[in-house]
Design a protein around this motif. Structure first.
Motif, PDB file in Angstrom:
ATOM      1  N   THR A  53       6.458   8.793  -1.895  1.00 15.30           N
ATOM      2  CA  THR A  53       5.915   7.591  -1.273  1.00 15.30           C
ATOM      3  C   THR A  53       6.938   6.490  -1.082  1.00 15.30           C
ATOM      4  N   PHE A  54       7.949   6.404  -1.925  1.00 18.62           N
ATOM      5  CA  PHE A  54       8.947   5.359  -1.675  1.00 18.62           C
ATOM      6  C   PHE A  54      10.340   5.748  -2.139  1.00 18.62           C
ATOM      7  N   ARG A  73      -7.154   7.206  -5.138  1.00 16.47           N
ATOM      8  CA  ARG A  73      -6.528   6.196  -4.288  1.00 16.47           C
ATOM      9  C   ARG A  73      -7.466   5.763  -3.176  1.00 16.47           C
ATOM     10  N   ILE A  97      -0.425   1.899   5.220  1.00 17.22           N
ATOM     11  CA  ILE A  97      -1.082   1.145   6.288  1.00 17.22           C
ATOM     12  C   ILE A  97      -0.009   0.342   6.990  1.00 17.22           C
ATOM     13  N   SER A 110      -4.369  11.998   1.874  1.00 19.26           N
ATOM     14  CA  SER A 110      -4.193  10.556   2.038  1.00 19.26           C
ATOM     15  C   SER A 110      -4.795  10.143   3.356  1.00 19.26           C
ATOM     16  N   ILE A 111      -4.990   8.865   3.497  1.00 17.66           N
ATOM     17  CA  ILE A 111      -5.375   8.341   4.807  1.00 17.66           C
ATOM     18  C   ILE A 111      -4.302   7.345   5.222  1.00 17.66           C
ATOM     19  N   ASN A 141       0.808  -1.205   0.000  1.00 16.55           N
ATOM     20  CA  ASN A 141       0.000   0.000   0.000  1.00 16.55           C
ATOM     21  C   ASN A 141       0.844   1.259   0.000  1.00 16.55           C
ATOM     22  N   ARG A 142       2.057   1.121   0.443  1.00 14.95           N
ATOM     23  CA  ARG A 142       2.870   2.308   0.601  1.00 14.95           C
ATOM     24  C   ARG A 142       3.173   3.004  -0.715  1.00 14.95           C
ATOM     25  N   VAL A 143       3.433   2.230  -1.767  1.00 12.05           N
ATOM     26  CA  VAL A 143       3.810   2.866  -3.029  1.00 12.05           C
ATOM     27  C   VAL A 143       2.729   3.776  -3.572  1.00 12.05           C
ATOM     28  N   GLY A 144       1.486   3.483  -3.242  1.00  9.06           N
ATOM     29  CA  GLY A 144       0.404   4.338  -3.710  1.00  9.06           C
ATOM     30  C   GLY A 144       0.288   5.609  -2.897  1.00  9.06           C
ATOM     31  N   GLY A 145       0.790   5.578  -1.673  1.00  8.56           N
ATOM     32  CA  GLY A 145       0.733   6.759  -0.836  1.00  8.56           C
ATOM     33  C   GLY A 145      -0.293   6.669   0.276  1.00  8.56           C
ATOM     34  N   GLU A 146      -1.076   5.594   0.278  1.00 11.78           N
ATOM     35  CA  GLU A 146      -2.032   5.411   1.377  1.00 11.78           C
ATOM     36  C   GLU A 146      -1.431   4.370   2.307  1.00 11.78           C
ATOM     37  N   SER A 166      -1.426   1.170  -6.087  1.00 12.18           N
ATOM     38  CA  SER A 166      -1.005   1.986  -7.212  1.00 12.18           C
ATOM     39  C   SER A 166       0.407   2.447  -6.916  1.00 12.18           C
ATOM     40  N   ALA A 167       1.040   3.029  -7.897  1.00 10.52           N
ATOM     41  CA  ALA A 167       2.373   3.553  -7.653  1.00 10.52           C
ATOM     42  C   ALA A 167       2.324   5.027  -7.956  1.00 10.52           C
ATOM     43  N   ASN A 168       2.816   5.807  -7.021  1.00  5.35           N
ATOM     44  CA  ASN A 168       2.508   7.218  -7.070  1.00  5.35           C
ATOM     45  C   ASN A 168       3.732   8.090  -6.880  1.00  5.35           C
ATOM     46  N   ALA A 214      -9.590   9.329   0.308  1.00  8.14           N
ATOM     47  CA  ALA A 214      -9.491  10.760   0.587  1.00  8.14           C
ATOM     48  C   ALA A 214      -9.545  11.540  -0.710  1.00  8.14           C
TER      49      ALA A 214
END
Lengths: 231, 642
Positions: B249-250, B358, A30, A85-86, A23-28, B241-243, B354
């Protein structure tokens, strides 16, 4: 190394976020339900670390019930501005950790620093004073606090719970300065918690691995490393 | 275990459900991998050789179609990415450019045919698919549809503009195929399991990129394009997804998204299809928010976000005591428990977005079956009160319209109702969502009820004039349930407040609550005797009374004087009760300036309930007497009639 130089400490905080890479790569983000090996290693490295040694995390004990809380967050974009984001954090966490150090044999130039007693005593002293650098649980915004403790002491929320399986989890990264190979490798493992105790396998025991990229180890020599005698 | 792995397991355990629509056809089926759903507008019927037979426009209820998709076509927005089999006119019709002027119009068809030819040429191809291919090769689809009077031309021989088909233009119509061959029952291409299988095998055989799947730990074909449409068919949000091109994000130790994480194609397809199916079937939806609980082996679970009454399969007994309720709840829980084996794995997952793109997991828990049931039971046996707001269907009236009746039941209100009682119906969607999310841990993890929720409900109820009568009655019982639950959890003492009047209760607020109810009763009674109808002073001053009980009580008593005079000896019983309750309050507590605790609502409710019960009994007795009189008179006439 003459003995297993084992340290035990407790780390707690109001929030923790050991993010699940899926989930991290999408930015949300957990959080995983339990800390990863790499996160705990990072905490211990913040407490005390020298390139001479490698911290090995043996075991962690989950003291509080695993609870999560989601929060609306405004992360920053590269292009400026914000997005929404959440994030889902673990709340009110406390872990007891047992770990030991081993010499980093891929740093032969630091051989004269391999003084077991010295490092052991400093490490314990640093745990007592809460660490050399600030501690965070998984991600930077989750401040944590380190204290000495006796591993297994006190009552935990999962004492008689039985086994809880977390499936395939991130274990850690193989960095070139600890493996001697010029590449970055990610390790995964199947985590299982028994009565609140999570026994980590050693990095080299991980079978599920994936090579990510070429990477060179950081050099430590006279230019960025000073010994006590020189001071 | 991670959420996606659990979903993957669920899919594997529910293989038998793949492609099966629900009994009413409303529920989306569990999709096979590599498939998606679309609304089709036109159905083209072919024979086994690929010759046109007929076509028809689809009714609104039967448009949903399962279609095979590629990763690109499933996520296409602009650009050309044809679906492998069923698609819009511009992809499937070779004569599209003859009827519609569009730049690069031919390219859509060419790409589509290339793709379909590849499938038909592979070892996995299927006769029905080949029939479709053979027909489309003739490039006569639009011509055929026009001759069937399904599409309409204008005077220039082009497709007429402004003719609607479904939601869009007729030139945007989506086509599905039916191939009728001798001796085969299932002619619908989109419902044929063999066609699904043919496509899945073909598609998997074309997958090249092999990498480590972070979910299953195996080296399998991986995918970067993950399905959307999780919560509903119009949902664009993605869970994976990749953002990093925009957000932090990474980046850092990774160069690109494929270094950060890889997930297998089958893993993500199965996981997402299972989740979609579960949400559609048994999810709780609250605006953007979706919450779903499921057993990985497709077990039947209690609807835990409803009120307790929905747990019970049978009608409630007309008058239930708390003990009977407890027995019923136990029975129901055991009933659900029978469905679960000892190793049942239950997952509860909450989703929210949100932003549009995503989707975030806002709540995630894994529990074993009995643990889950016990936690649910704990909530449904502690947050309870006697409610009578619930409407249930009750047969039909003479015009054939459904009748409703109000149901009196003991149980816990649903999170939706609690939100309503705490914030009224004008609360924003955000607040509603947040409240449900805050209540989730109370139900599932046994967390304490947040006090602000309770106090908000108490405040709302303390102002009866602000609400319609039925609203207030409903809010009152829900608030009582909340107070009871909060008091039960508070400091681990497990106080239990009875639902019936406790005459020995010495709690200051409780007694004040009782006093208020008595004052209201006196005034109501006096008004009743003269046939007046207006709001009593007790109701009017309720909120003031909560804040300054002693001071306001003086005012209420003063205003009560004329009503007591009017009633005279009829009020003797009530005045006696008033003094009796008043005497239970020690002088210091009575005159204290402290405001009332939430338990005053309980005292008020219980005392009021006693009066209402008495009134009801009196009315029933009167009715009985009347009936008795009537029958007596009838009996008198009997001999004459004979």
């Amino acid at each position: 190394m003459e003995r297993e130089n084992r340290v035990e400490f407790k780390v707690n905080g109001r929030y923790a976020l050991f993010s699940d890479p899926i989930n991290r790569v999408g930015g949300e983000k957990i959080s995983y339900q339990v800390p990863t090996y790499q996160a705990l290693k990072g905490i211990l490295e913040s407490v005390y670390w020298k390139p001479t040694l490698i911290w090995i995390i043996d075991e962690v004990r989950v003291m509080n019930l695993i609870k999560t809380q989601s929060q609306g967050i405004r992360p920053v974009n590269y292009s400026g501005g914000n997005t929404l984001s959440i994030y889902t954090y673990l709340t009110n966490v406390e872990y007891q950790v047992r770990a030991h150090f081993e010499w980093n044999l891929h740093r032969p130039n630091l051989e004269q620093d391999r003084n077991e007693n010295k490092h052991y005593i400093i490490a314990n002293r640093m745990i007592k004073c809460g660490g050399r650098r600030d501690i965070f649980l998984g991600t930077r915004e989750c401040q944590g606090y380190v204290e000495p403790c006796r591993f297994g002491e006190g009552e935990g929320a999962y004492d008689h719970y039985g086994t809880l399986s977390f499936g395939l989890m991130f274990h850690g990264f193989d960095y070139p300065d600890e493996t001697g190979k010029g590449k970055l490798v990610v390790r995964l493992w199947k985590a299982e918690m028994k009565d609140g105790y999570l026994k980590f396998i050693r990095p080299e025991e991980c079978t599920v691995k994936r090579e990510l990229s070429a990477m060179r180890p950081k050099k430590f020599d006279e230019t960025n490393f000073s010994e006590l005698a020189e001071l | 275990m991670g959420w996606i792995h659990k979903l993957y397991d669920t899919y594997e355990n529910c293989q038998a459900e793949v492609g099966m629509a629900g009994p009413d056809g409303q529920v989306m089926p569990l999709l096979p991998i590599g498939h998606s759903t679309q609304n089709a507008q036109i159905e083209v019927i072919l024979n086994g050789e690929g010759n046109f037979r007929s076509a028809k426009v689809l009714d609104k209820e039967e448009t949903v179609t399962i279609i095979p998709v590629t990763e690109d076509s499933a996520t296409r927005s602009s650009g050309i990415a044809p679906h492998p089999l069923c698609d819009k006119l511009q992809y499937v019709a070779g004569d599209y450019i003859d009827y519609v002027t569009k730049k690069n119009g031919r390219e859509f068809f060419t790409k589509y045919m290339e793709q379909l030819e590849d499938w038909c040429g592979s070892v996995y191809s299927h006769p029905k698919v080949r029939a479709v291919f053979n027909y489309l090769k003739k490039e006569s689809l639009i011509g055929d549809l026009i001759s069937q009077k399904i599409l309409v031309c204008d005077d220039k021989g082009l497709l007429a503009k402004g003719v609607k088909m479904g939601a869009g233009e007729q030139s945007d119509a989506f086509i599905r195929f039916r191939v009728e061959t001798e001796g085969e029952e299932e002619s619908a291409v989109w419902l044929d399991p063999q066609v699904y299988e043919s496509y899945i095998n073909y598609y998997l055989s074309r997958q090249k990129e092999i990498d480590l799947c972070y979910v299953r730990g195996q080296t399998i074909p991986c995918s970067d394009k993950h399905p959307a449409k999780v919560r509903n068919t119009g949902d664009k949000s993605k869970l994976i997804s990749a953002n990093d091109t925009v957000g932090f994000t990474f980046r850092g130790r990774f160069n690109d998204k494929s270094q950060a994480v890889r997930v297998g194609y089958e893993t993500t397809q199965k996981g997402h299809n299972a989740l979609r199916w579960l949400i559609d079937r048994q999810g709780y939806k609250n605006g953007d928010q979706a919450i779903v609980a499921w057993g990985t082996k497709n077990q039947f679970l209690p609807p835990f976000l409803n009120d307790t009454e929905d747990f019970f399969p049978e009608e409630p007994p007309s008058v239930a005591t708390e003990k009977e309720f407890a027995q019923r709840l136990n029975k129901a829980i055991v009933g659900y428990g029978c469905e679960l084996d000892t190793k049942a794995e239950i997952v509860i997952m909450g989703l929210d977005a949100a932003t549009v793109g995503r989707l975030a997991i806002t709540y995630y828990r894994e529990l074993d079956g009995w643990d889950f049931l016990n936690r649910i039971k704990a909530w449904h046996s502690s947050c309870i009160w006697k409610h009578s707001y619930k409407k249930v269907p009750d047969g039909f009236n003479e015009k054939g319209k459904p009748n409703f009746k109000y149901l009196t039941f003991i149980g816990a209100p649903s999170p939706r109702e609690i939100t309503w009682a705490a914030y009224g119906d004008k609360a924003s969607d955000k607040l509603k969502k947040a409240t449900v999310e805050r209540l989730l841990p109370c139900i599932i993890d046994g967390a304490r009820l947040p006090y602000d929720l309770v106090s908000s409900a108490v405040n709302l109820v303390s102002n009866p004039l602000g609400l319609e009568n039925w609203e207030w009655e409903k809010a009152l019982t829900i608030t009582c349930a909340l107070i009871r639950k909060y008091r039960y959890d508070k400091s681990g003492k497990k106080e239990v407040w009875e639902m019936s009047l406790d005459e020995n209760q010495k709690d200051r607020s409780y007694l004040f609550g009782r006093l208020l109810a008595i004052a209201q009763q006196i005034e109501e009674y006096a008004l009743y005797t003269t046939g007046e109808k207006r709001v009593t002073n007790a109701e009017r001053l309720m909120h003031q009374f909560k804040i300054h009980p002693y001071k306001t009580w003086g005012i209420i008593i003063d205003k009560l004087r004329p009503y007591l005079d009017r009633l005279g000896s009829k009020a003797a019983f009530l005045t006696e009760l008033l003094t009796q309750v008043n005497a239970m309050l020690p002088f210091e507590e009575f005159t204290s300036r402290d405001k009332l605790q939430d338990s005053y609502i309980l005292g008020y409710y219980c005392q009021r309930e006693v009066f209402m019960e008495e009134r009801k009994q009196r009315r029933e007795e009167k009715q009985k007497k009347k009936l008795a009189n009537v029958t007596e008179r009838e009996n008198e006439h009997e001999p004459i009639d004979k």
